[in-house]
Design an enzyme around this catalytic site. Structure first.
Site, PDB file in Angstrom:
ATOM      1  N   GLY A  29      -3.350  10.419  29.244  1.00 41.53           N
ATOM      2  CA  GLY A  29      -4.131  10.972  30.367  1.00 41.53           C
ATOM      3  C   GLY A  29      -3.377  12.063  31.117  1.00 41.53           C
ATOM      4  O   GLY A  29      -3.996  12.923  31.750  1.00 41.53           O
ATOM      5  N   GLU A  61      -3.949  15.091  29.162  1.00 40.50           N
ATOM      6  CA  GLU A  61      -5.370  15.439  29.325  1.00 40.50           C
ATOM      7  C   GLU A  61      -5.636  16.098  30.682  1.00 40.50           C
ATOM      8  O   GLU A  61      -6.380  17.078  30.768  1.00 40.50           O
ATOM      9  CB  GLU A  61      -6.231  14.176  29.151  1.00 40.50           C
ATOM     10  CG  GLU A  61      -6.256  13.702  27.692  1.00 40.50           C
ATOM     11  CD  GLU A  61      -6.890  12.331  27.524  1.00 40.50           C
ATOM     12  OE1 GLU A  61      -6.405  11.375  28.170  1.00 40.50           O
ATOM     13  OE2 GLU A  61      -7.857  12.210  26.763  1.00 40.50           O
ATOM     14  N   ALA A  90      -2.789   7.018  31.330  1.00 37.02           N
ATOM     15  CA  ALA A  90      -3.600   6.043  32.058  1.00 37.02           C
ATOM     16  C   ALA A  90      -2.751   4.793  32.246  1.00 37.02           C
ATOM     17  O   ALA A  90      -1.794   4.553  31.495  1.00 37.02           O
ATOM     18  CB  ALA A  90      -4.863   5.724  31.269  1.00 37.02           C
ATOM     19  N   GLU A 137      -1.954   7.633  22.353  1.00 36.31           N
ATOM     20  CA  GLU A 137      -2.898   6.507  22.443  1.00 36.31           C
ATOM     21  C   GLU A 137      -2.931   5.633  21.189  1.00 36.31           C
ATOM     22  O   GLU A 137      -3.042   4.414  21.283  1.00 36.31           O
ATOM     23  CB  GLU A 137      -4.319   7.023  22.752  1.00 36.31           C
ATOM     24  CG  GLU A 137      -4.516   7.485  24.187  1.00 36.31           C
ATOM     25  CD  GLU A 137      -4.126   8.940  24.427  1.00 36.31           C
ATOM     26  OE1 GLU A 137      -3.492   9.561  23.559  1.00 36.31           O
ATOM     27  OE2 GLU A 137      -4.477   9.457  25.508  1.00 36.31           O
TER      28      GLU A 137
HETATM   29  N1  COA Z   1       1.024   2.690  32.467  1.00 34.07           N
HETATM   30  C1  COA Z   1       1.606   1.757  33.231  1.00 34.07           C
HETATM   31  N2  COA Z   1       2.928   1.702  33.451  1.00 34.07           N
HETATM   32  C2  COA Z   1       3.679   2.667  32.888  1.00 34.07           C
HETATM   33  C3  COA Z   1       3.136   3.665  32.102  1.00 34.07           C
HETATM   34  C4  COA Z   1       1.738   3.684  31.890  1.00 34.07           C
HETATM   35  N3  COA Z   1       1.131   4.627  31.166  1.00 34.07           N
HETATM   36  N4  COA Z   1       4.150   4.473  31.655  1.00 34.07           N
HETATM   37  C5  COA Z   1       5.273   3.979  32.184  1.00 34.07           C
HETATM   38  N5  COA Z   1       5.008   2.885  32.930  1.00 34.07           N
HETATM   39  C6  COA Z   1       5.947   2.051  33.674  1.00 34.07           C
HETATM   40  C7  COA Z   1       6.813   1.208  32.756  1.00 34.07           C
HETATM   41  O1  COA Z   1       6.129   0.017  32.371  1.00 34.07           O
HETATM   42  C8  COA Z   1       8.002   0.935  33.634  1.00 34.07           C
HETATM   43  O2  COA Z   1       7.683  -0.089  34.538  1.00 34.07           O
HETATM   44  P1  COA Z   1       8.790  -1.252  34.866  1.00 34.07           P
HETATM   45  O3  COA Z   1       9.901  -0.512  35.573  1.00 34.07           O
HETATM   46  O4  COA Z   1       8.049  -2.178  35.773  1.00 34.07           O
HETATM   47  O5  COA Z   1       9.199  -1.805  33.559  1.00 34.07           O
HETATM   48  C9  COA Z   1       8.145   2.228  34.436  1.00 34.07           C
HETATM   49  O6  COA Z   1       6.879   2.882  34.336  1.00 34.07           O
HETATM   50  C10 COA Z   1       9.199   3.169  33.894  1.00 34.07           C
HETATM   51  O7  COA Z   1       8.938   3.395  32.521  1.00 34.07           O
HETATM   52  P2  COA Z   1      10.004   3.145  31.355  1.00 34.07           P
HETATM   53  O8  COA Z   1       9.256   2.858  30.099  1.00 34.07           O
HETATM   54  O9  COA Z   1      11.019   2.140  31.781  1.00 34.07           O
HETATM   55  O10 COA Z   1      10.690   4.586  31.303  1.00 34.07           O
HETATM   56  P3  COA Z   1      11.409   5.256  30.050  1.00 34.07           P
HETATM   57  O11 COA Z   1      12.038   6.502  30.573  1.00 34.07           O
HETATM   58  O12 COA Z   1      12.262   4.274  29.339  1.00 34.07           O
HETATM   59  O13 COA Z   1      10.221   5.651  29.047  1.00 34.07           O
HETATM   60  C11 COA Z   1       8.068   6.619  28.495  1.00 34.07           C
HETATM   61  C12 COA Z   1       9.300   6.639  29.427  1.00 34.07           C
HETATM   62  C13 COA Z   1       7.079   7.631  29.053  1.00 34.07           C
HETATM   63  C14 COA Z   1       8.471   7.033  27.062  1.00 34.07           C
HETATM   64  C15 COA Z   1       7.458   5.195  28.465  1.00 34.07           C
HETATM   65  O14 COA Z   1       7.299   4.748  29.787  1.00 34.07           O
HETATM   66  C16 COA Z   1       6.108   5.130  27.805  1.00 34.07           C
HETATM   67  O15 COA Z   1       6.022   5.161  26.563  1.00 34.07           O
HETATM   68  N6  COA Z   1       5.007   5.037  28.593  1.00 34.07           N
HETATM   69  C17 COA Z   1       3.665   4.931  28.089  1.00 34.07           C
HETATM   70  C18 COA Z   1       3.185   6.247  27.572  1.00 34.07           C
HETATM   71  C19 COA Z   1       1.787   6.123  26.988  1.00 34.07           C
HETATM   72  O16 COA Z   1       1.574   5.475  25.963  1.00 34.07           O
HETATM   73  N7  COA Z   1       0.808   6.764  27.625  1.00 34.07           N
HETATM   74  C20 COA Z   1      -0.558   6.792  27.176  1.00 34.07           C
HETATM   75  C21 COA Z   1      -1.352   5.732  27.877  1.00 34.07           C
HETATM   76  S1  COA Z   1      -3.019   5.770  27.306  1.00 34.07           S
END
Ligand code: COA
Length: 259
Positions: A110, A113, A65, A133
């Protein structure tokens, strides 16, 4: 139909639905959930689409999400967000067509999910899955606590959800969360191959089989078998049953019409 955050392409009876916000790893904001919801209504009504592949643009399937939106959720908004997401996932499970998740990269929160609400999960060897989460101080809200436990068992589901750890595709395969893992460059071809095979089968039969399995998961064996028998009886009244059995006996390929 024109969408901002998703795209739907059709080929040979298959609808390829791509979540298309690669800059934020296809994070599911409210607008994307609404577009997906409308798109599944369209898919339900489109006779040219007999099977669906759901995938993500770029390096992610769906990284969860949209955390920017979650950050400003109060009690009312949090509840409404869950209700909208859960309603979409139920709509996918009730769609009378098979949905294959082609998990091309991160399927987190999500994203995991929505993949679990698909019928079959195929993953790239590069995919990473998890329910992180709790690392944000929240819990899964699109049915993750329920569907993960049903798919992989309560113990494994709790381990994944309580730690918030992210796992490679091979581990997701080992525990039964995904059904196949392929080299990244082969994923879409394999998904298309399976989708076209399903699309060539009797569409009413595929729809009835999906309903039987999905309903059966949540009821007793007796009730599930009773429902299966009712669906089987209904299928016996279709042209497709007549054609499928006749084609076998005449040693030719069946031409199903979906009636
Ligand atoms: N919501 C909003 N933005 C998100 C996102 C999410 N769930 N997941 C990634 N993004 C955004 C990042 O903020 C980043 O934006 P920016 O370029 O403006 O900084 C962009 O997507 C790229 O992500 P980044 O974190 O730089 O990539 P990465 O390869 O270093 O890491 C992940 C990848 C998936 C490990 C990391 O993005 C992450 O932990 N995301 C959240 C995962 C999460 O907790 N999901 C559950 C949500 S309830």
């Amino acid at each position: 139909m024109d969408y901002k955050n998703i795209k739907l392409e059709k080929s040979n009876g298959v609808g390829v639905l791509t979540i298309n916000r690669p800059d934020v790893l296809n994070a599911l904001n409210d607008e994307t959930i609404a577009e997906l919801d409308a798109c599944f209504d369209h898919i339900a009504a489109d006779d040219e689409i007999k099977c669906v592949i759901l995938t993500g643009a770029g390096k992610a399937f769906v990284a969860g999400a949209d955390i920017g939106e979650l950050a400003v959720c109060d009690v009312i908004a949090g509840r409404a967000k869950c209700d909208r997401g859960q309603s979409l996932l139920f709509k996918m499970e009730k769609l009378p067509k098979a949905i294959i998740a082609a998990i091309n990269g991160f399927a987190l929160g999500g994203g995991c999910e929505i993949a679990m609400a698909c019928d079959i999960r195929l993953a790239s060897a590069k995919a990473k899955l998890g329910q992180p989460e709790v690392t944000l101080g929240i819990i899964p809200g699109y049915g993750g606590t329920q569907r993960l436990a049903r798919l992989v068992g309560y113990g494994k589901a709790k381990e994944w959800i309580f730690t918030g750890d992210i796992y490679p595709a091979d581990e997701a395969l080992r525990i039964g969360l995904v059904d196949q893992v392929y080299p990244p460059e082969e994923l879409m071809d394999k998904a298309m191959e399976m989708a076209q095979k399903i699309a060539s089968r009797g569409p009413l039969a595929v729809a009835a089989a999906k309903e039987a399995v999905n309903r059966g998961i949540n009821v007793t064996l007796d009730a599930g078998c009773e429902h299966e028998a009712a669906l089987f009886a209904g299928i016996c009244a279709t042209k497709d049953k007549e054609e499928g059995t006749k084609a076998f006996l005449e040693k030719r390929k069946a031409e199903f019409v979906g009636r």
